[in-house]
Each structure stands twice: as structure tokens, then as C-alpha cells.
Design an enzyme around this catalytic site. Structure first.
Site, PDB file in Angstrom:
ATOM      1  N   HIS A 435       0.826  -1.143   0.030  1.00  0.00           N
ATOM      2  CA  HIS A 435      -0.067   0.146  -0.019  1.00  0.00           C
ATOM      3  C   HIS A 435       0.800   1.268   0.067  1.00  0.00           C
ATOM      4  O   HIS A 435       0.274   2.375  -0.465  1.00  0.00           O
ATOM      5  CB  HIS A 435      -0.869   0.030   1.068  1.00  0.00           C
ATOM      6  CG  HIS A 435      -2.249   0.606   0.953  1.00  0.00           C
ATOM      7  ND1 HIS A 435      -2.469   1.472  -0.315  1.00  0.00           N
ATOM      8  CD2 HIS A 435      -3.526   0.729   1.488  1.00  0.00           C
ATOM      9  CE1 HIS A 435      -3.807   1.928  -0.067  1.00  0.00           C
ATOM     10  NE2 HIS A 435      -4.355   1.363   0.851  1.00  0.00           N
ATOM     11  N   ASP A 439      -2.464   1.719  -5.035  1.00  0.00           N
ATOM     12  CA  ASP A 439      -3.852   2.151  -4.269  1.00  0.00           C
ATOM     13  C   ASP A 439      -4.780   0.975  -4.837  1.00  0.00           C
ATOM     14  O   ASP A 439      -4.694   0.132  -5.707  1.00  0.00           O
ATOM     15  CB  ASP A 439      -4.355   3.372  -4.875  1.00  0.00           C
ATOM     16  CG  ASP A 439      -4.269   3.660  -6.569  1.00  0.00           C
ATOM     17  OD1 ASP A 439      -5.191   2.900  -6.925  1.00  0.00           O
ATOM     18  OD2 ASP A 439      -3.380   4.131  -7.000  1.00  0.00           O
TER      19      ASP A 439
END
Length: 465
Positions: A435, A439
């Protein structure tokens, strides 16, 4: 105490070599000719650096014993690092005088494996300088430095005994934990190699026998990690700093299964390949679908480069789709790499996966086979389980886990608008992503493209190039 004893022995050996070396040099200068050495000379043969940052190897088997005669390039032993098995061959012709390790011992790079008595006519100056160079390493270090380096790495072991039974470290660990002698187990692997399945079968046979009087001294036991487990420990420890997020979606595998059944038909493949696979699994088709999606979303096929925590990170977008594939082997979890998937057909991927699987089961994968993955696919569904949360293998930024497919009832709308319930083969694909750079929207779009290609496999023939 043992370190002091080893240090004293090595110091005496190096000192003797230096004295003889200077003596031979003086003789050569005074007499003006090259001296030769006709008496046997015992030379320590050290475990060389096999690359990939490996610092120690586990002795798998010995091909020689004290008193054996060896020629140049004859096999001495087989060692296994945390990445691959390597056969060590002799650089000399001579007589084996001593083995320094037992089977299953860990040998440090730079420590002596065997002592060889050289029989050929050899320059004493060259032999002693070579032994001295081996003891001191390739760097320009002092005698004291070489002694200290060897003292820190040498492992003292008991006298070696012959062992003709072959098994991986993980299997030997299982034998030790089960208190079973390897000679009691019938090996079914190549050349009689004892596999994990053989040990489990032997344990089941023992459990069916009448119970014996239990050992009152049973208790907990501390065991060392195998080389493969050690590598996994290091890799997964590095993964702890990655903020994972999980994305899962269901995929209709019915069209894929239909294509596989048609593909194994000899009449269909005869015009495509001179040899065809007896069984075409879903995995090569999935790898090809992932590769096509990576062309659209190259950030999923990248490596995150972080030199240190204060430096500015960067992404390396990889042009080659080198997909690591998790495989369950007798040694444990291995991740061999299928290189340049974008250039493969589904059939060539099937053959390459079969080749890597065979090497993995035999413990013959090279360090190159296990390095350079840009993304990983783990087919945990081949064992069991539907949803998995796979752990990213750095420096990659994504990994795909494939669950077991199963038949489920689904509603289907007919042309006239009516609904009926039909049977459908379905599997869950689980993606873990870093992350810090990926995304959710990007991962979802990439995952949906893979799902669409698997549900409509004929589309791959239209977009592959």
C-alpha cells in the site's frame, strides 16, 4: 577452548607454510632453477564462495571417504544452501586424508571440507602458496586476520561416517523429530532418495503396530531451522515492514476448464506442437492472463528501491515479466521463477512449469532459478483452501494467491428473461499489494482484467502479441 586449539593449529600450519615458501624462494634465487616436489603434500580443500551472498551450506552427502583416490573434477560432496543444491568437485588428484564434516553439518564458506594428499609432481612453492592463499582468502589480510576469520567460522564436528541414504534437510529434520533412523525408511525418490511422504508412510505403519512402552524421558526439543526455512525466515521478516492490503474476487473457471479439456485433445494440439502436455492445468493460463494484465498496469510488475529510510524511494518498472511460482517441495516452500512470461505461449509455460517442478522436487534448482521474481503467484488451491492472504516477497510489490476451485450454484438469466439455477466452477483470487505504492483502484482494475481473461480465455488469443 576449542577456538584456541583451532587457532593454534592454523597458526602453526600457516607458519610452516610461510617458512617453506621463503625457503623455496631462497633456493630458487641461489640455484637459479625451479624446484619440484616429489613427496606427497597434504592440502586443505576449502568450501569456496558459491555466490548469492551465501555464507554457509549444509552437507547433504559425501561421495568420498578417507583413503579414497580422487581425480580432478571428481565429485567430493553435495551441499545445499538456502537456495539450491550444489555438487562440489575436486581441484586436485590425490588421496582423501580427512573429512571435516558429517552429513547434515553446516559448513561455513572458507572452512576446510577435506584434506587431500596430492600425489602428482607439484611445485612446493605453488602448493604451499595456494594453501596459504586459501587459508587467508582472496583479500590481502594478515595471518592473524585469517586465523581469526577461520576461528569464527569453523565448526568442530565428530568423525565422519559413511552415509549412503539421501534426503533433504527438511526430511532429515522430520526423521530426527520422529526419532526414526533413515536406514529404516524405504525411499521412493530418485536414486532411492527418502521423501517426506516416505517418512509419513513409515510413521503410519509404526502407529498401526502394537504400542511399545513409552520413553519416560520424552520432552520438548529445540531444533535448528533448515536452510530453506532460514531463507523463508529472513524473507518474511523483511515483509513485516510492508503495509499489506488484501483484495479478493470470484472468477468463473468453467470456460477455463472447458478450454483445458479441449487442449489436451491430441487432434487439436497435433498441428500446434510436436509434443503436447498430457495434462494442462489452470496455472499456465493464469500466468499468461497475469502477464497480459501487467502490460496494462506495469506498476504491478515493479520493484521498490529503498536504500535507507531517509532516502527518497523509487520504483523500478520491470520490462520482463519474471513471475515467481510458489511450489511445495520435500525441502519446504520454494519460489522458482518463470522468466519472460510475456514471450511464452500457454503450452510453453506448461512445459517450463513442469521442468521447474521436477528440479524443485529433486532439489536441483540453481540460485538463478530462484532469484529475480518481479511478482509472485501462489497456487495454494492445489493443496486446499479458498481464500488466502499471501505475504509479499520484497522487493516485489504484489503477490497473487489462487484458491481451490469448487462447483457452486448460480442464477443465470435466459434470453426470455427467466432465471434458472445452474452449476458453475468458481475460484477466489486473492491479491496482496504494497500500500505504500499501490492503491486499491489500480489493484482492483488489474485483478478484474485477469478475471475477465480467465472467464473469456479466447480473448487472450486476440490481445497476445
Amino acid at each position: 577452548m576449542w577456538k584456541l586449539a583451532i587457532a593454534k593449529s592454523i597458526t602453526q600450519q600457516i607458519g610452516a607454510i610461510r617458512c617453506r615458501t621463503q625457503h623455496y624462494k631462497c633456493l630458487s634465487k641461489l640455484q637459479g632453477f625451479h624446484t619440484t616436489h616429489f613427496r606427497p603434500a597434504v592440502v586443505p580443500y576449502l568450501l569456496a564462495d558459491i555466490g548469492e551472498g551465501i555464507t554457509e551450506c549444509q552437507i547433504m552427502s559425501w561421495a568420498v571417504k578417507p583413503g579414497d583416490h580422487v581425480n580432478q573434477f571428481d565429485a567430493i560432496c553435495e551441499v545445499q544452501s538456502d537456495k539450491a543444491s550444489v555438487e562440489i568437485t575436486s581441484r586436485y588428484e590425490g588421496i582423501i586424508k580427512q573429512l571435516h564434516y558429517n552429513v547434515d553439518d553446516l559448513a561455513a564458506v572458507g572452512s576446510p571440507l577435506v584434506d587431500i594428499e596430492i600425489e602428482d609432481e607439484i611445485s612446493p612453492l605453488r602448493a604451499d602458496e595456494e594453501a596459504l592463499g586459501t587459508l587467508q582468502g582472496t583479500e590481502n589480510v594478515s595471518i592473524d586476520g585469517a586465523v581469526e576469520k577461520l576461528v569464527d567460522t569453523i565448526k568442530v564436528s565428530a568423525p565422519t561416517t559413511a552415509n549412503t541414504h539421501f534426503a533433504t534437510p527438511a526430511v532429515r529434520r522430520l526423521l530426527k523429530e520422529s526419532n526414526i533412523e533413515i536406514s529404516q525408511v524405504q525411499g521412493t525418490g530418485k536414486d532411492g532418495r527418502v521423501l517426506k511422504e516416505d517418512v509419513h508412510r513409515h510413521i503410519m505403519q509404526l502407529s498401526n503396530q502394537p504400542e511399545q512402552q513409552s520413553d519416560p524421558k520424552l520432552g520438548d526439543e529445540t531444533v535448528a531451522l533448515s536452510p530453506v526455512q532460514t531463507k523463508m525466515f529472513q524473507s518474511m521478516t523483511g515483509s513485516l515492514s510492508i503495509p499489506h492490503f488484501l483484495y479478493t474476487h470470484r472468477v468463473n473457471f468453467s470456460p477455463l476448464t472447458l478450454l483445458r479439456k479441449r487442449a489436451v485433445d491430441q487432434k487439436m494440439l497435433g498441428s500446434l506442437e510436436t509434443t503436447h502436455p498430457e495434462k494442462l492445468t489452470a496455472l499456465p493460463i493464469i500466468l499468461k492472463a497475469v502477464s497480459e494484465a501487467l502490460k496494462r498496469y506495469p506498476i504491478m510488475n515493479s520493484n521498490l528501491a529503498i536504500e535507507n529510510i531517509s532516502s527518497r524511494p523509487s520504483l523500478v518498472l520491470k520490462s520482463a515479466h519474471n513471475i515467481g511460482v510458489g511450489m511445495d517441495t520435500p525441502s519446504g516452500l520454494l519460489v522458482p521463477v518463470v522468466r519472460n512470461v510475456q514471450n511464452h505461449s500457454v503450452l510453453s509455460l506448461s512445459k517450463e512449469l513442469a521442468r521447474l517442478s521436477t528440479l524443485a522436487k529433486e532439489g536441483k534448482l540453481s540460485p538463478k532459478d530462484l532469484s529475480g521474481a518481479t511478482i509472485v503467484v501462489s497456487n495454494i488451491g492445489s493443496i486446499g483452501g479458498e481464500v488466502v492472504a499471501p505475504v509479499i516477497l520484497p522487493p516485489a510489490v504484489a503477490i497473487l494467491g489462487i484458491g481451490r476451485s469448487r462447483q457452486v450454484p448460480v442464477f443465470q438469466t435466459n434470453k426470455d428473461g427467466t432465471e434458472t439455477i445452474t452449476k458453475q466452477e468458481e475460484a477466489i483470487l486473492s491479491w496482496s499489494a504494497d500500500h505504500r505504492v499501490l492503491d486499491g483502484a489500480t489493484v482492483a482494475r488489474c485483478a478484474q482484467m485477469v478475471g475477465s481473461l480467465l472467464e473469456n480465455p479466447e480473448l487472450m488469443s486476440l490481445i497476445c502479441h
